[in-house]
Design a protein around this motif. Sequence first.
Motif, mmCIF file in Angstrom:
data_model
loop_
_atom_site.group_PDB
_atom_site.id
_atom_site.type_symbol
_atom_site.label_atom_id
_atom_site.label_comp_id
_atom_site.label_asym_id
_atom_site.label_seq_id
_atom_site.Cartn_x
_atom_site.Cartn_y
_atom_site.Cartn_z
ATOM 1 N N ARG A 93 3.893 1.289 9.991
ATOM 2 C CA ARG A 93 3.155 1.204 8.497
ATOM 3 C C ARG A 93 3.903 1.795 7.375
ATOM 4 O O ARG A 93 4.429 2.468 7.656
ATOM 5 C CB ARG A 93 2.476 2.733 9.044
ATOM 6 N N GLU A 105 1.370 4.507 1.523
ATOM 7 C CA GLU A 105 0.419 5.187 2.181
ATOM 8 C C GLU A 105 2.427 6.046 2.954
ATOM 9 O O GLU A 105 3.465 5.839 2.009
ATOM 10 C CB GLU A 105 0.400 3.910 3.890
ATOM 11 N N ARG A 118 0.913 -0.767 0.057
ATOM 12 C CA ARG A 118 -0.259 -0.040 -0.174
ATOM 13 C C ARG A 118 0.621 1.161 0.308
ATOM 14 O O ARG A 118 1.847 1.213 0.706
ATOM 15 C CB ARG A 118 -0.903 0.210 1.332
#
Length: 424
Positions: A120, A114, A112
């Motif tokens: 993350r 991000e 992803r």
Amino acid sequence: MARIQAIRGMNDVLPEQTPIWRYLEDTARCLFEQYGIEEIRMPIVEQTDLFKRSIGEVTDIVEKEMYTFEDRNGDSLTLRPEGTAGCVRAGEEHGLLFNQTRRLWYSGPMFRHERPQKGRYRQFHQIGVECFGFNGPDIDAELIIMTARLWKKLGLSDHVQLHINSIGSAEARAEYRRALVNYLGQYEDQLDEDSRRRLSTNPLRILDSKDAKTQEILQGAPLFNDFLDAESAQHFAGLRAFLDKAGLSYTVNPKLVRGLDYYGKTVFEWITDSLGAQGTVCAGGRYDGLVAQLGGKGTPGVGFAMGVERLVLMLETLNLTPASLQDRADFFIAALGEGAEAYAFEVAEQLRDLQQNVRVVMNCGGGSFKAQMKKADKSSAAFALLLGESEVSQREVTIKPLRTDQAQKTLALEEFIQRAPQMI
Ligand code: ATP
Ligand code: MG
């Protein structure tokens, strides 16, 4: 020339970390076996439409986070951002889903785009479970009870909290969405930018907003609970009864909505406060409409995915990695002189024949005995085996304990091999 570096947000897992990863993966795999869950492995790349149709066009993942590219023949492909869609696609394609029950698990990298920060990343790893063909709340409860057992095995039970909610049927959500948009519409200019945009695209996600002002406005918003359809309410009551009987404590969190469109009825998250902002370590829910939405025959589904990096971080932060993970060699073989290296291979292979978990490190690369002993010390082996010309000609082995002050001794090879299992 400039050095080429890894892509931002995509991490190498280095040798000192892989034992923790393996420990987590092995613990999960054994657990899944205890529950009769079978492994499935899907490709990392799928057609872009698979994710658009399942996760939803107006979710963060599809709008901003997917790695999508054109294949050489012009097809639009995407690096998988999650595992559920591919698992449903594979299950449907191979006839695993219709008119039967299935419990499946998978693990691997997800992608992803991000903003990278602690917990993350752009390539991260999930271990996920998906169950098909079960309508009742018993399977939802089983998955939650199983994850609770995993936390217990890992020593994490005191550091995670369970949040559950029911987001009802598609009709109930549509009705609630209208009521929520009506209410929030009055405060449109006070909402944060993301939430203002979501008002027309995906208003339920506003409930998730981290913005303080938006949260204040939400205090007076209609509650989903008042819109919950009777069937979903009963399903949720059933789940709660199972969890209560199993002695699990949980918080019913009416703001828990999850970021993917396919969920309905049960949603749940395991949350920790030991990681800062990225606190969700495991998340899932029920997706009864997804199989049909992807073109299959209606089959109910429910599943979850855990974030491996976040769980590894937790194990490290809380110092919960078992001491046995310190990878230690049992024997380091130092060889010097005529015929010693060939003899070293013979000794090493005989040791490895003894049992599967014996760890033997060969010196390889020559050097004086002194230099080889330095390497032996660094290898953290328990014993060095010294093979010089006399050992070769007598077919003996000199054993030097490296971690105790016991004296070294020389044994005939056969006798050493007989005694070696007690030294491992
Ligand atoms: P978050 O709210 O933290 O963005 P999410 O709702 O997007 O999570 P899911 O799609 O439900 O996450 O994925 C399940 C789990 O995978 C998360 O609970 C988390 O532990 C992990 N995860 C999701 N995105 C990332 C990421 N970019 N980096 C590391 N782990 C992630
Ligand atoms: Mg996310």
